[in-house]
Design a protein around this motif. Structure first.
Motif, short mmCIF file in Angstrom:
data_model
loop_
_atom_site.label_atom_id
_atom_site.label_comp_id
_atom_site.label_asym_id
_atom_site.label_seq_id
_atom_site.Cartn_x
_atom_site.Cartn_y
_atom_site.Cartn_z
N PRO A 47 77.31 -63.92 -7.68
CA PRO A 47 76.46 -63.48 -6.56
C PRO A 47 75.36 -64.47 -6.20
CG PRO A 47 76.02 -62.17 -8.53
CD PRO A 47 77.24 -62.98 -8.81
N THR A 59 76.78 -60.22 -0.50
CA THR A 59 76.24 -60.67 -1.79
C THR A 59 76.34 -59.55 -2.83
OG1 THR A 59 74.70 -62.16 -0.68
CG2 THR A 59 74.20 -61.56 -2.95
N ILE A 60 75.95 -58.33 -2.45
CA ILE A 60 76.02 -57.20 -3.39
C ILE A 60 77.48 -56.88 -3.72
CG2 ILE A 60 75.51 -54.75 -3.67
CD1 ILE A 60 73.03 -55.17 -1.98
N ALA A 61 78.35 -56.96 -2.69
CA ALA A 61 79.77 -56.70 -2.95
C ALA A 61 80.35 -57.74 -3.90
CB ALA A 61 80.54 -56.70 -1.63
N THR A 62 79.90 -58.99 -3.78
CA THR A 62 80.36 -60.02 -4.71
C THR A 62 79.91 -59.70 -6.13
OG1 THR A 62 80.29 -61.70 -2.97
CG2 THR A 62 80.26 -62.48 -5.25
N GLY A 63 78.66 -59.24 -6.26
CA GLY A 63 78.19 -58.85 -7.59
C GLY A 63 78.99 -57.70 -8.17
N GLY A 64 79.31 -56.70 -7.32
CA GLY A 64 80.11 -55.58 -7.80
C GLY A 64 81.52 -56.01 -8.18
N ALA A 65 82.14 -56.88 -7.36
CA ALA A 65 83.48 -57.34 -7.67
C ALA A 65 83.50 -58.17 -8.95
CB ALA A 65 84.03 -58.16 -6.50
N LEU A 67 81.39 -57.86 -11.45
CA LEU A 67 81.20 -56.94 -12.57
C LEU A 67 82.50 -56.23 -12.91
CD1 LEU A 67 79.38 -55.52 -14.60
CD2 LEU A 67 78.75 -53.90 -12.80
N LEU A 68 83.24 -55.81 -11.87
CA LEU A 68 84.53 -55.17 -12.10
C LEU A 68 85.49 -56.14 -12.80
CD1 LEU A 68 86.41 -52.76 -11.70
CD2 LEU A 68 87.00 -53.70 -9.45
N VAL A 94 73.22 -57.82 -14.12
CA VAL A 94 72.55 -56.97 -13.12
C VAL A 94 71.33 -57.67 -12.55
CG1 VAL A 94 71.36 -54.77 -12.77
CG2 VAL A 94 73.41 -54.86 -14.20
N THR A 97 72.31 -60.33 -10.05
CA THR A 97 72.75 -59.75 -8.78
C THR A 97 71.57 -59.32 -7.92
OG1 THR A 97 74.81 -58.96 -9.81
CG2 THR A 97 74.16 -57.94 -7.74
#
Length: 397
Positions: A47, A59-65, A67-68, A94, A97
């Motif tokens: 991120p 950016t947040i979606a990249t962090g979530g992806a 993390l997944l 976290v 991100t």
């Protein structure tokens, strides 16, 4: 048509695919490295890496992806996703991100402020440079002004065109510097050109008026030597559009576009830019060389500032407008300028390092007198033969 931006190439779409590509690379590295090695830190950095380029949601979606992916990687390799030792890395993930989101917002605000400032600068520039009419006598006219990507200051590029009893007189120039000082000089030159086109009997007279005004500007600003100057091309088209006279003061040569060929109209004698006449012999008025050309029917004359020829590609190679305009093009100034700007943006990947001003005039097919559109002035007859008319299609052009 006014100075509107030409259609530009599409943006860098690869930036949108950067997060997915990064995660796939991390997956590949995880399978290629020994089991004892962890690629978790690379995912945590994802991120932060994309924050300058993507939106906040991206950016947040990249962090979530990421993390997944960090959860799935151990499961694929037959390990538990997180253990006691992974609490600190997970907290770091976290935190990074959230930091990426903050950086994204700060950069977005800076870009928005720069964009607003640049828009104000463009509005001011267009107020200083009003659009000329689309047709003046036998000529069709088009202008463009493109602000540099790296600057938000008002530039010193200018153009002007006026019909007179001597023919249509036009100018394109580039004042050294940017900001309010450049605007004052631009206004001084535009006002002087407007006055000189009505009062000066010939093109050298117009140039001398502009030179005197530049010297006044230098004295008012306390400048000397090379501090204040402007490169310029001052031109005059005869009333029937058959003959072009140009005085080039250290400026990029205009191009004559005709029948799929672009020819630079280089001056026979180089001259110093406006404002530098005081570097010559004291108390001796400098000569004003004038080049004369017989123009064919259906031709388009293109004048531009040095932002065109000083533009570079990613390898640092300067742009050459001659090959782009040496192709079959309709004899329409708007079409020619759109083709030139579109190619310039593709060449520079939409990034101009300097402002660009362009002025084009089209010589309509009914502009010439006589059968077949033959030039009204034959080579060698202009001005009693003292300044022979040059054929722009010949090798001397």
């Amino acid at each position: 048509m006014g100075p509107t931006r030409a259609p530009q190439p599409r943006g860098r779409r690869w930036l949108r695919a950067l997060p997915a590509a990064l995660i796939l690379v991390v997956f590949a590295l995880d399978f290629l490295t020994p089991r004892g090695m962890r690629v978790f830190p690379l995912l945590a950095a994802a991120p932060v890496l994309v924050a300058p380029w993507l939106s906040l949601a991206g950016t947040i979606a990249t962090g979530g992806a990421a993390l997944l992916a960090a959860v799935l990687l151990p499961l694929v390799r037959g390990r538990l996703p997180f253990g006691v030792d992974d609490i600190v890395p997970f907290s770091t993930f976290v935190t990074l991100t959230l930091l990426a989101a903050v950086v994204n917002r700060l950069l977005a605000r800076e870009r928005r402020q720069l964009r607003n400032t640049r828009e104000v600068a463009e509005v001011l520039q267009r107020a200083v440079l009003p659009s000329p009419p689309g047709r003046i006598g036998p000529l069709t006219v088009a202008v463009r002004y493109e602000a540099a990507a790296r600057e938000a200051a008002v530039g010193g590029d200018l153009y002007a065109i006026h019909p007179t009893s001597h023919g249509v007189r036009l100018m394109i120039a580039d004042v050294r510097g940017k900001g309010l000082g450049a605007v004052r000089t631009v206004n001084a030159l535009l006002g002087t050109f407007h006055e000189a086109t009505r009062r000066a009997p010939d093109l050298p007279g117009v140039v001398r008026w502009l030179e005197e005004r530049m010297q006044e500007v230098k004295r008012a600003e306390g400048g000397a030597g090379l501090e204040t100057f402007a490169t310029a091309v001052i031109a005059e088209l005869s009333a029937d559009g058959s003959t072009l006279c140009t005085a080039n003061r250290g400026h990029p040569a205009p191009l004559l576009v005709h029948r799929g060929r672009a020819r630079p109209l280089e001056p026979a004698t180089p001259s110093l830019p406006l404002g530098l006449a005081d570097l010559g012999v004291p108390d001796v008025p400098p000569d004003v060389p004038v080049d004369r050309y017989a123009l064919p029917e259906g031709a388009v004359l293109v004048l531009f500032t040095d932002g065109v020829v000083e533009a570079r590609d990613h390898r640092g190679v300067f742009y050459d407008p001659v090959p782009r305009l040496s192709r079959p093009l309709p004899p329409d100034p708007d079409h020619v300028l759109d083709a030139l700007l579109g190619d310039l943006y593709r060449y520079t990947e939409e990034h101009l390092d300097d402002d660009v001003a362009l002025l084009a005039v089209g010589l309509s097919r009914d502009a010439h007198d006589g059968p077949g559109g033959a030039p009204a002035v034959r080579p060698g007859e202009a001005d009693g033969g003292r300044h022979p008319v040059r054929d722009p299609s010949g090798p001397s052009a």
